[in-house]
Design an enzyme around this catalytic site. Structure first.
Site, PDB file in Angstrom:
ATOM      1  CE  LYS A  48      -2.159  -1.163   3.842  1.00 32.70           C
ATOM      2  NZ  LYS A  48      -1.457  -2.441   4.130  1.00 32.70           N
ATOM      3  NE  ARG A  67      -5.148  -1.423   9.973  1.00 37.79           N
ATOM      4  CZ  ARG A  67      -3.932  -1.272   9.415  1.00 37.79           C
ATOM      5  NH1 ARG A  67      -3.573  -0.142   8.868  1.00 37.79           N
ATOM      6  NH2 ARG A  67      -3.085  -2.248   9.411  1.00 37.79           N
ATOM      7  NE  ARG A  86       7.610  -2.520   6.202  1.00 34.53           N
ATOM      8  CZ  ARG A  86       6.298  -2.484   6.363  1.00 34.53           C
ATOM      9  NH1 ARG A  86       5.538  -1.901   5.452  1.00 34.53           N
ATOM     10  NH2 ARG A  86       5.749  -3.040   7.401  1.00 34.53           N
ATOM     11  NE  ARG A 136       5.934  -0.355   9.915  1.00 36.15           N
ATOM     12  CZ  ARG A 136       4.793  -0.399   9.233  1.00 36.15           C
ATOM     13  NH1 ARG A 136       4.687   0.261   8.092  1.00 36.15           N
ATOM     14  NH2 ARG A 136       3.772  -1.090   9.677  1.00 36.15           N
ATOM     15  NE  ARG A 180       1.785  -5.044  11.089  1.00 34.58           N
ATOM     16  CZ  ARG A 180       2.835  -4.694  10.345  1.00 34.58           C
ATOM     17  NH1 ARG A 180       4.033  -5.116  10.663  1.00 34.58           N
ATOM     18  NH2 ARG A 180       2.667  -3.928   9.300  1.00 34.58           N
TER      19      ARG A 180
END
Ligand code: AP5
Ligand code: ZN
Length: 215
Positions: free
Chosen positions: A13, A88, A123, A156, A167
């Site tokens: 996203k 969400r 990431r 992160r 998650r």
């Protein structure tokens, strides 16, 4: 133009958000980025949110809805915006419909869970801007540095494997229901619904998203 990017954690996203905002000249509204900014600033919201985010849970609906309503009332949102990671939950989506926020398009980026864990471990992010890289699939020009500012990239805190699994669970339990919600909306509130194969390379996902949005 009011667009929502829907997809599991790590679906891409944030990566696609930068292309859509550039193509349409609209601001990105990422509730995740807003919460990370609050954590960094050490505000009371940030202190509360950090624990929830690190555990892979969701921050309370009333807090998030309040934050977003305040944000979309700003002048730069008058011509539209891109929602990334919001709504969400069903309550968040219903609050937007009740507030008369009619989306023009919902773009679902579809990636199976199996591909997500590998993406998250590679990431790297530039916290100040939210710009996102991947050490193998989307590397920065200089290792460990943001392309635009040259500042350090970080991992992160919620990208640990156990947190990512949690998650994903929360996504399937609380967010996936929005697919049916937006597909079933009728009348003025009904957005164009676009589903994109998010397992393709970043550039191909970008081409598919922009073509579907008419760019
Ligand atoms: P948030 O920041 O929204 O995280 P998320 O939805 O879990 O999604 P991510 O940001 O992890 O992934 P992404 O889809 O943006 O993927 P990205 O482009 O980075 O939320 C974080 C937390 O905040 C939540 O867990 C919750 O606690 C709280 N929160 C936020 N909003 C909330 C709300 N509305 N209500 C309640 N709580 C809320 O890509 C991932 C990686 O893959 C990158 O390394 C990227 O380079 C790579 N990649 C991207 N595309 C591709 C591709 N096509 N091929 C290969 N690699 C790719
Ligand atoms: Zn993101």
């Amino acid at each position: 133009m009011k667009v929502l990017l829907l997809g599991a954690p790590g679906a891409g996203k944030g990566t696609q958000a930068q292309f859509i905002t550039a193509a349409f000249g609209i601001p990105q509204i990422s509730t995740g980025d807003m919460l990370r900014a609050a954590v960094k600033a050490g505000t009371p919201l940030g202190v509360e949110a950090k624990q929830i985010m690190d555990a892979g849970g969701l921050v309370r609906d009333d807090i998030i809805i309040g934050l977003v309503k305040e944000r979309i009332a700003q002048p730069d949102c008058a011509q539209g915006f891109l929602f990334d990671g919001f709504p969400r939950t069903l309550a968040q989506a219903e609050a937007m419909v009740a507030a008369g926020v009619d989306l023009d398009a919902v773009v679902e980026i579809d990636v199976p869970d199996a591909a997500i864990i590998e993406r998250m471990s590679g990431r790297r992010v530039h916290l100040a801007s939210g710009r996102t890289y991947h050490i193998a699939h989307n590397p920065p020009k200089v290792d460990g540095k943001d392309d635009v500012t040259g500042e350090d990239l970080v991992q992160r805190d919620d990208d640990k494997e156990e947190t990512v699994k949690k998650r994903l669970e929360v996504y399937h339990e609380q967010t996936e229901v929005l697919v049916g919600f937006y597909r079933n909306l009728t009348g003025a509130a009904a957005p164009q619904y676009i589903k994109i194969d998010g397992t393709q390379a970043v550039e191909q996902v970008k081409a598919d998203v922009l073509a579907a949005l008419g760019k």
